[in-house]
Design a protein around this motif. Structure first.
Motif, short mmCIF file in Angstrom:
data_model
loop_
_atom_site.label_atom_id
_atom_site.label_comp_id
_atom_site.label_asym_id
_atom_site.label_seq_id
_atom_site.Cartn_x
_atom_site.Cartn_y
_atom_site.Cartn_z
N GLN A 41 -13.74 4.88 -5.72
CA GLN A 41 -14.69 5.04 -6.98
C GLN A 41 -15.79 3.35 -6.63
OE1 GLN A 41 -13.00 6.69 -10.04
NE2 GLN A 41 -14.39 8.54 -10.29
N ILE A 42 -14.82 2.03 -7.04
CA ILE A 42 -15.11 1.24 -7.84
C ILE A 42 -15.99 0.77 -5.85
CG2 ILE A 42 -14.74 -1.07 -8.06
CD1 ILE A 42 -14.57 0.28 -10.23
N LEU A 43 -15.62 1.29 -5.11
CA LEU A 43 -16.36 0.76 -3.85
C LEU A 43 -17.39 1.79 -4.14
CD1 LEU A 43 -16.56 -0.53 -0.56
CD2 LEU A 43 -14.94 1.12 -0.39
N GLU A 44 -17.80 2.07 -4.25
CA GLU A 44 -18.85 3.40 -3.90
C GLU A 44 -19.87 2.48 -4.95
OE1 GLU A 44 -20.33 4.74 -2.11
OE2 GLU A 44 -22.10 6.39 -2.72
N LYS A 45 -19.39 2.52 -6.46
CA LYS A 45 -20.84 1.87 -7.11
C LYS A 45 -20.44 0.48 -6.86
CE LYS A 45 -19.59 0.17 -12.18
NZ LYS A 45 -19.23 -1.45 -11.97
N SER A 46 -19.87 -0.94 -6.34
CA SER A 46 -20.50 -1.49 -5.81
C SER A 46 -21.65 -2.07 -4.74
CB SER A 46 -19.17 -2.46 -5.44
OG SER A 46 -18.21 -2.56 -6.68
N ALA A 47 -21.15 -0.21 -3.35
CA ALA A 47 -21.66 -0.66 -2.85
C ALA A 47 -24.16 0.09 -3.45
CB ALA A 47 -21.83 0.62 -1.63
N VAL B 109 0.77 -1.29 -0.13
CA VAL B 109 0.06 0.10 -0.07
C VAL B 109 0.64 1.24 0.22
CG1 VAL B 109 -1.52 1.27 1.42
CG2 VAL B 109 -2.06 -1.08 1.01
N LYS B 110 0.96 2.24 -1.01
CA LYS B 110 1.17 3.23 -0.53
C LYS B 110 0.38 4.67 -1.08
CE LYS B 110 5.50 1.77 -1.88
NZ LYS B 110 5.34 0.36 -1.58
N SER B 111 -0.77 4.73 -0.83
CA SER B 111 -1.66 5.13 -0.68
C SER B 111 -3.12 4.91 0.03
CB SER B 111 -1.97 5.68 -2.31
OG SER B 111 -3.26 7.47 -1.67
N ILE B 112 -3.74 5.55 1.04
CA ILE B 112 -4.40 5.09 1.76
C ILE B 112 -6.09 7.28 0.71
CG2 ILE B 112 -5.64 4.79 3.81
CD1 ILE B 112 -2.93 3.66 4.29
N ILE B 113 -7.20 6.54 1.27
CA ILE B 113 -8.42 7.52 0.78
C ILE B 113 -8.87 7.18 1.97
CG2 ILE B 113 -9.80 9.12 -0.27
CD1 ILE B 113 -7.39 8.65 -2.60
N HIS B 114 -9.46 8.11 2.52
CA HIS B 114 -10.90 7.83 3.32
C HIS B 114 -12.03 9.13 2.69
CE1 HIS B 114 -13.43 7.86 7.03
NE2 HIS B 114 -13.07 8.74 7.26
N THR B 115 -13.53 8.43 2.59
CA THR B 115 -14.31 9.32 2.40
C THR B 115 -15.45 9.23 3.45
OG1 THR B 115 -15.34 7.43 0.60
CG2 THR B 115 -13.23 9.16 -0.02
N HIS B 116 -16.24 9.09 3.08
CA HIS B 116 -17.98 9.17 3.83
C HIS B 116 -18.77 9.42 2.32
CE1 HIS B 116 -16.34 11.29 7.47
NE2 HIS B 116 -16.00 10.32 7.24
N SER B 117 -18.41 8.68 1.71
CA SER B 117 -19.22 8.52 0.10
C SER B 117 -20.77 7.56 1.03
CB SER B 117 -18.83 7.31 -0.99
OG SER B 117 -18.52 6.18 -0.27
N ILE B 118 -22.15 8.17 0.03
CA ILE B 118 -23.32 7.76 0.34
C ILE B 118 -23.80 6.74 0.54
CG2 ILE B 118 -25.91 8.37 -0.34
CD1 ILE B 118 -24.28 10.88 -0.76
N ILE C 138 -12.25 2.94 3.86
CA ILE C 138 -11.12 4.05 3.54
C ILE C 138 -10.97 2.78 2.30
CG2 ILE C 138 -10.30 1.97 4.99
CD1 ILE C 138 -8.61 4.15 6.81
N SER C 139 -9.87 3.34 1.57
CA SER C 139 -9.97 2.74 0.33
C SER C 139 -8.07 2.68 0.19
CB SER C 139 -10.24 3.29 -1.34
OG SER C 139 -11.47 3.21 -0.90
N MET C 140 -7.61 1.81 -0.69
CA MET C 140 -6.28 1.91 -0.94
C MET C 140 -5.67 0.88 -2.14
SD MET C 140 -5.60 -0.56 2.06
CE MET C 140 -6.93 0.40 2.97
N GLY C 141 -3.65 2.04 -2.42
CA GLY C 141 -3.29 1.04 -3.83
C GLY C 141 -2.07 1.83 -3.66
N ARG C 142 -1.46 0.50 -4.48
CA ARG C 142 -0.25 1.07 -4.93
C ARG C 142 -0.10 2.59 -5.52
NH1 ARG C 142 -0.03 -3.78 -9.12
NH2 ARG C 142 -1.98 -2.96 -9.60
#
Ligand SMILES: [Zn+2]
Length: 217
Positions: A173-179, A88-97, A159-163
């Motif tokens: 974005q994929i998390l929000e779409k899947s939800a 993991v090189k980056s982490i983004i925390h969101t409050h998406s609906i 919380i989402s993360m990636g390389r």
């Protein structure tokens, strides 16, 4: 990538998470790892007002090394993830609906759709509730994280993360779409999860083929 480019990328994707509606106001935060340091958005400053010198640089013990602001309150969760996941090189925390709607039910999102399997790596677990900004929250996230790229935070957000920052943003974005798909599907009937072997095959294809060019960014 040098430290100044990382700072500019953090600001760029901060504006992006706001533009696409994954956060409102100053909520949410973004970090990136650079060697043994963590660069993170400051607490309480609107994304559109951020300049590179506002990004806070910390060590892996949450000490501020550089910066004129207080780091995001979720610094400890970011740092603990970096300490446990070398990839993991980056982490983004969101409050998406939609992700937050599921987080309120404290349920996991099963692996239901192709891009979720590829980019997130399968089911998205929901971490047990803990007060925002606490070490307990960081521990609850680690408890369910395994090798996944996203975790729901009970009654809070995700919380989402990636390389790379770009990949972490794709995961958000994929998390929000899947939800959203999961919630819609439950209106019609019981969503059928993908078989674990199918998820693993899709993940493998993504890691070895589709994402090769993104890896080093
Ligand atoms: Zn939050």
């Amino acid at each position: 990538m040098d430290i100044e480019s990382i700072k500019r990328d953090i600001i760029f994707y901060g504006l992006e998470i706001k533009r696409v509606g994954l956060v409102v106001g100053t909520w949410g935060n973004i970090s990136a790892r650079y060697e043994d340091k963590v660069l993170i958005t400051p607490s309480g400053i609107p994304y559109e007002k951020l300049s590179p010198e506002d990004i806070v640089i910390c060590d892996l013990n949450c000490n501020v090394l550089e910066g004129r602001h207080i780091p995001s309150t979720e610094l400890s969760t970011h740092v603990e993830i970096y300490k446990h996941r070398d990839d993991v090189k980056s982490i983004i925390h969101t409050h998406s609906i939609y992700a937050s709607a599921i987080a309120v039910t404290r349920k996991n999102i099963p692996a239901i759709i192709e891009d979720m399997a590829m980019i997130i790596g399968g089911e998205v677990p929901c971490a047990k509730y803990a007060f925002p900004g606490t070490m307990d929250l960081a521990e609850n996230v680690l408890e369910v994280l395994e090798n996944k790229n996203a975790v729901l935070l009970a009654n809070h957000g995700a919380i989402s993360m990636g390389r790379s920052i770009k990949e972490a943003f794709n995961v958000c974005q994929i998390l929000e779409k899947s939800a959203q798909i999961y919630i819609f599907a439950t209106q019609i009937g019981m969503p059928k999860p993908l078989a674990i072997e199918e998820v693993e095959k899709m993940r493998e294809i993504y890691l070895n083929k589709y994402s090769k060019n993104d890896e080093a960014k």
